[in-house]
Design a protein around this motif. Sequence first.
Motif, PDB file in Angstrom:
ATOM      1  N   LYS A 103       0.802  -1.221   0.000  1.00  0.00           N
ATOM      2  CA  LYS A 103       0.000   0.000   0.000  1.00  0.00           C
ATOM      3  C   LYS A 103       0.837   1.273   0.000  1.00  0.00           C
ATOM      4  O   LYS A 103       0.475   2.252  -0.618  1.00  0.00           O
ATOM      5  N   ASN A 104       1.952   1.289   0.679  1.00  0.00           N
ATOM      6  CA  ASN A 104       2.716   2.527   0.850  1.00  0.00           C
ATOM      7  C   ASN A 104       4.083   2.485   0.175  1.00  0.00           C
ATOM      8  O   ASN A 104       5.061   2.952   0.738  1.00  0.00           O
ATOM      9  N   THR A 105       4.133   1.969  -1.028  1.00  0.00           N
ATOM     10  CA  THR A 105       5.419   1.909  -1.717  1.00  0.00           C
ATOM     11  C   THR A 105       5.885   3.307  -2.101  1.00  0.00           C
ATOM     12  O   THR A 105       5.078   4.175  -2.417  1.00  0.00           O
ATOM     13  N   ASN A 106       7.185   3.508  -2.043  1.00  0.00           N
ATOM     14  CA  ASN A 106       7.746   4.806  -2.394  1.00  0.00           C
ATOM     15  C   ASN A 106       8.738   4.673  -3.555  1.00  0.00           C
ATOM     16  O   ASN A 106       9.559   5.534  -3.779  1.00  0.00           O
ATOM     17  N   ASN A 107       8.670   3.573  -4.287  1.00  0.00           N
ATOM     18  CA  ASN A 107       9.578   3.307  -5.393  1.00  0.00           C
ATOM     19  C   ASN A 107       9.140   4.090  -6.630  1.00  0.00           C
ATOM     20  O   ASN A 107       7.980   4.037  -7.018  1.00  0.00           O
ATOM     21  N   TRP A 108      10.075   4.790  -7.285  1.00  0.00           N
ATOM     22  CA  TRP A 108       9.746   5.644  -8.438  1.00  0.00           C
ATOM     23  C   TRP A 108       9.184   4.838  -9.607  1.00  0.00           C
ATOM     24  O   TRP A 108       8.273   5.302 -10.294  1.00  0.00           O
ATOM     25  N   TYR A 109       9.704   3.634  -9.822  1.00  0.00           N
ATOM     26  CA  TYR A 109       9.216   2.805 -10.928  1.00  0.00           C
ATOM     27  C   TYR A 109       7.775   2.368 -10.677  1.00  0.00           C
ATOM     28  O   TYR A 109       6.914   2.476 -11.562  1.00  0.00           O
ATOM     29  N   GLN A 130      -5.423   5.077 -23.332  1.00  0.00           N
ATOM     30  CA  GLN A 130      -3.991   5.049 -23.591  1.00  0.00           C
ATOM     31  C   GLN A 130      -3.316   4.226 -22.511  1.00  0.00           C
ATOM     32  O   GLN A 130      -3.971   3.784 -21.576  1.00  0.00           O
ATOM     33  N   CYS A 131      -2.029   3.985 -22.625  1.00  0.00           N
ATOM     34  CA  CYS A 131      -1.240   3.229 -21.653  1.00  0.00           C
ATOM     35  C   CYS A 131      -1.782   1.801 -21.460  1.00  0.00           C
ATOM     36  O   CYS A 131      -2.309   1.463 -20.410  1.00  0.00           O
ATOM     37  N   PHE A 132      -1.611   0.979 -22.462  1.00  0.00           N
ATOM     38  CA  PHE A 132      -2.121  -0.390 -22.404  1.00  0.00           C
ATOM     39  C   PHE A 132      -1.122  -1.383 -21.830  1.00  0.00           C
ATOM     40  O   PHE A 132      -1.457  -2.522 -21.575  1.00  0.00           O
ATOM     41  N   GLY A 133       0.113  -0.963 -21.630  1.00  0.00           N
ATOM     42  CA  GLY A 133       1.130  -1.860 -21.097  1.00  0.00           C
ATOM     43  C   GLY A 133       1.006  -2.023 -19.595  1.00  0.00           C
ATOM     44  O   GLY A 133       0.214  -1.344 -18.938  1.00  0.00           O
ATOM     45  N   MET A 134       1.824  -2.933 -19.049  1.00  0.00           N
ATOM     46  CA  MET A 134       1.779  -3.151 -17.617  1.00  0.00           C
ATOM     47  C   MET A 134       3.136  -2.919 -16.969  1.00  0.00           C
ATOM     48  O   MET A 134       3.218  -2.235 -15.972  1.00  0.00           O
ATOM     49  N   LEU A 135       4.203  -3.419 -17.546  1.00  0.00           N
ATOM     50  CA  LEU A 135       5.530  -3.234 -16.960  1.00  0.00           C
ATOM     51  C   LEU A 135       6.344  -2.169 -17.676  1.00  0.00           C
ATOM     52  O   LEU A 135       7.257  -1.594 -17.098  1.00  0.00           O
ATOM     53  N   PHE A 136       6.037  -1.932 -18.943  1.00  0.00           N
ATOM     54  CA  PHE A 136       6.733  -0.922 -19.738  1.00  0.00           C
ATOM     55  C   PHE A 136       5.719   0.109 -20.198  1.00  0.00           C
ATOM     56  O   PHE A 136       4.871  -0.171 -21.033  1.00  0.00           O
ATOM     57  N   VAL A 137       5.793   1.278 -19.625  1.00  0.00           N
ATOM     58  CA  VAL A 137       4.883   2.369 -19.972  1.00  0.00           C
ATOM     59  C   VAL A 137       5.744   3.558 -20.400  1.00  0.00           C
ATOM     60  O   VAL A 137       6.950   3.575 -20.142  1.00  0.00           O
ATOM     61  N   PRO A 138       5.144   4.558 -21.052  1.00  0.00           N
ATOM     62  CA  PRO A 138       5.950   5.699 -21.506  1.00  0.00           C
ATOM     63  C   PRO A 138       6.764   6.343 -20.374  1.00  0.00           C
ATOM     64  O   PRO A 138       6.309   6.458 -19.235  1.00  0.00           O
ATOM     65  N   VAL A 139       7.968   6.751 -20.715  1.00  0.00           N
ATOM     66  CA  VAL A 139       8.926   7.314 -19.756  1.00  0.00           C
ATOM     67  C   VAL A 139       8.352   8.521 -19.016  1.00  0.00           C
ATOM     68  O   VAL A 139       8.680   8.747 -17.848  1.00  0.00           O
ATOM     69  N   LYS A 140       7.488   9.287 -19.656  1.00  0.00           N
ATOM     70  CA  LYS A 140       6.967  10.503 -19.029  1.00  0.00           C
ATOM     71  C   LYS A 140       6.280  10.235 -17.689  1.00  0.00           C
ATOM     72  O   LYS A 140       6.222  11.110 -16.840  1.00  0.00           O
ATOM     73  N   TYR A 141       5.790   9.021 -17.467  1.00  0.00           N
ATOM     74  CA  TYR A 141       5.116   8.714 -16.204  1.00  0.00           C
ATOM     75  C   TYR A 141       6.094   8.462 -15.065  1.00  0.00           C
ATOM     76  O   TYR A 141       5.714   8.484 -13.900  1.00  0.00           O
ATOM     77  N   PHE A 142       7.353   8.243 -15.390  1.00  0.00           N
ATOM     78  CA  PHE A 142       8.365   7.999 -14.362  1.00  0.00           C
ATOM     79  C   PHE A 142       9.101   9.269 -13.979  1.00  0.00           C
ATOM     80  O   PHE A 142       9.615   9.368 -12.870  1.00  0.00           O
ATOM     81  N   LYS A 143       9.174  10.222 -14.887  1.00  0.00           N
ATOM     82  CA  LYS A 143      10.026  11.394 -14.674  1.00  0.00           C
ATOM     83  C   LYS A 143       9.713  12.154 -13.398  1.00  0.00           C
ATOM     84  O   LYS A 143      10.610  12.617 -12.714  1.00  0.00           O
ATOM     85  N   GLN A 144       8.462  12.322 -13.054  1.00  0.00           N
ATOM     86  CA  GLN A 144       8.118  13.100 -11.877  1.00  0.00           C
ATOM     87  C   GLN A 144       8.495  12.396 -10.573  1.00  0.00           C
ATOM     88  O   GLN A 144       8.572  13.030  -9.533  1.00  0.00           O
ATOM     89  N   PHE A 145       8.735  11.081 -10.627  1.00  0.00           N
ATOM     90  CA  PHE A 145       9.047  10.332  -9.411  1.00  0.00           C
ATOM     91  C   PHE A 145      10.514   9.999  -9.272  1.00  0.00           C
ATOM     92  O   PHE A 145      10.968   9.652  -8.189  1.00  0.00           O
ATOM     93  N   LYS A 146      11.273  10.058 -10.359  1.00  0.00           N
ATOM     94  CA  LYS A 146      12.697   9.696 -10.309  1.00  0.00           C
ATOM     95  C   LYS A 146      13.486  10.818  -9.663  1.00  0.00           C
ATOM     96  O   LYS A 146      13.326  11.971 -10.008  1.00  0.00           O
ATOM     97  N   LYS A 147      14.374  10.454  -8.755  1.00  0.00           N
ATOM     98  CA  LYS A 147      15.129  11.465  -8.018  1.00  0.00           C
ATOM     99  C   LYS A 147      16.493  11.640  -8.606  1.00  0.00           C
ATOM    100  O   LYS A 147      17.093  10.849  -9.189  1.00  0.00           O
TER     101      LYS A 147
END
Length: 147
Positions: A103-109, A130-147
Amino acid sequence: MLFLVTLGVFLLMEGVTWCTHKYVMHGFGWYLHEDHHQPKYDGFEKNDAFFVVFAIPSMALFYFGSYTSHVYLTYIGLGILCYGIAYFLVHDVLIHQRFKWFKNTNNWYLKGLRKAHKIHHKNMGKEDSQCFGMLFVPVKYFKQFKK
């Protein structure tokens, strides 16, 4: 070598899943997938039938790989099984919280995957998702969480 067969099938399953999600679930299989796009759902959904659809080839490959000389079929079935386990853990446990394990994961991926799936569910209908994948999704969804 057989490990590479399993790994390759696992990775290939992301493409199979993407195509199935876009063209089957949001196509002629919408009848089974529609309840998954409803705002609140509890328990089993018609959409859960797709687990069986993906499990049947895996089980068949295990069977034929075990009872013939074509052992590589077992490892193809194992790749499908491993992807099914990953799908369950990511989609049903992490994203939709059907079980309250992560429930409380803090992992950027994992946060990026959850964000992409929320965008997918933003559209409640069959069309224009949009976004039909499960493990590989567009990079833009990770950018806001990656430190």
